[in-house]
Design a protein around this motif. Structure first.
Motif, short mmCIF file in Angstrom:
data_model
loop_
_atom_site.label_atom_id
_atom_site.label_comp_id
_atom_site.label_asym_id
_atom_site.label_seq_id
_atom_site.Cartn_x
_atom_site.Cartn_y
_atom_site.Cartn_z
N ARG A 159 -4.32 6.76 -1.08
CA ARG A 159 -3.93 5.75 -0.50
C ARG A 159 -4.25 4.67 -1.73
N GLU A 190 1.01 5.53 0.58
CA GLU A 190 0.13 6.80 0.89
C GLU A 190 0.90 7.77 0.82
N ARG A 191 0.33 8.75 -0.09
CA ARG A 191 1.10 10.06 -0.40
C ARG A 191 0.18 10.95 -0.75
N SER A 222 -7.99 5.82 -2.70
CA SER A 222 -9.01 6.70 -1.89
C SER A 222 -8.29 7.90 -1.67
N ASP A 247 -4.14 0.81 -3.06
CA ASP A 247 -3.54 -0.76 -2.49
C ASP A 247 -3.57 -1.63 -3.68
N VAL A 259 0.82 -1.15 -0.18
CA VAL A 259 -0.04 0.00 0.11
C VAL A 259 0.84 1.33 -0.07
N ASP A 276 -8.22 10.95 1.02
CA ASP A 276 -8.62 11.32 2.49
C ASP A 276 -10.12 10.68 2.63
#
Length: 238
Positions: free
Chosen positions: A144, A139-140, A153, A146, A137, A155
């Motif tokens: 996010r 997240e930046r 997604s 996956d 995964v 936020d």
């Protein structure tokens, strides 16, 4: 004589037997799975296959759903078997990374010709791209992604992307801060060489931007165009 391993994935047992016999007489080692679920398990246990022959329409999970799970983690060449009128399925399959397609009912001799052509293109002299697709995964900047669930997604709000759009974003996020050329992204995402006047990749990037815009806020540019070079995901906070 050839010795390549082929896996036919089709719920039509009689057709699998016919094609297995025909291709077997040509020297190929052919096995069959009769559902996407069975094929997925077999590929998890043994991924040493030279080519997959995949029926798009099967009970349960469809061939398209299976192809979506396989690409781009598995780079084995894929020939799709499709209904003659299923143009949308053919387009989606090619976008997801299939190498060729053949309408059903298929002529075994024509399938043999396509198998030989695809294997020739994917032979030992073919250029293999480095594995740049994320396995974990990411997240930046509020996003996010996956890769296992193939979900994005912003936020916490789901972002709906096509398979090609998801792959574009995945490669760019995985390589945040690095400029990825259009040539490289075209080969990784669309599985073909970039040609003159080919705007397919630009269209996919544009659609990702359009879908991100309402969720990331006005004036926020996460994917930059680097003129004459390619595209870059802005390296923000992880």
């Amino acid at each position: 004589m050839s010795n390549e391993r082929l896996l036919i994935i089709d719920d039509d047992v009689a057709l699998c037997n016919l094609l297995s016999d025909y291709l077997g007489h040509e020297g190929y080692r052919v096995e069959a799975s009769h559902s996407a679920e069975a094929a997925l398990q077999r590929l998890a246990d043994d991924d040493v296959w030279d080519l997959l022959i995949l029926d798009i329409q099967m009970p349960g999970a469809s061939g398209l759903e299976l192809l979506q799970q396989l690409r781009p983690r598995l780079r084995t060449p894929v020939i799709m078997l499709t209904g003659r009128g299923d143009e949308i399925d053919r387009i989606l399959g090619l976008e997801m990374g299939a190498d060729d397609y053949l309408g059903k009912p298929c002529n075994p001799r024509e399938l043999l010709a396509r198998v030989r052509a695809v294997l020739r293109r994917a032979g030992p002299d073919a250029v293999v791209e480095p594995r740049l697709f994320p396995e974990q995964v990411i997240e930046r900047s509020g996003l996010r992604l996956d890769p296992g669930l193939r979900e994005v997604s912003v936020d916490g709000e789901a972002l709906e992307l096509t398979s090609a759009e998801f792959n574009v974003l995945a490669y760019l996020m995985q390589n945040a801060g690095r400029v990825m050329s259009k040539e490289q992204l075209t080969e990784l995402v669309l599985h073909r060489k970039l040609t003159a006047y080919d705007r397919a990749l630009d269209v996919h990037v544009s659609r990702v931007r359009q879908k991100l815009a309402p969720l990331v806020g006005d004036g926020v540019e996460l994917i930059k165009t680097i003129r004459g070079q390619g595209y870059q995901f802005v390296k923000g906070s992880a």
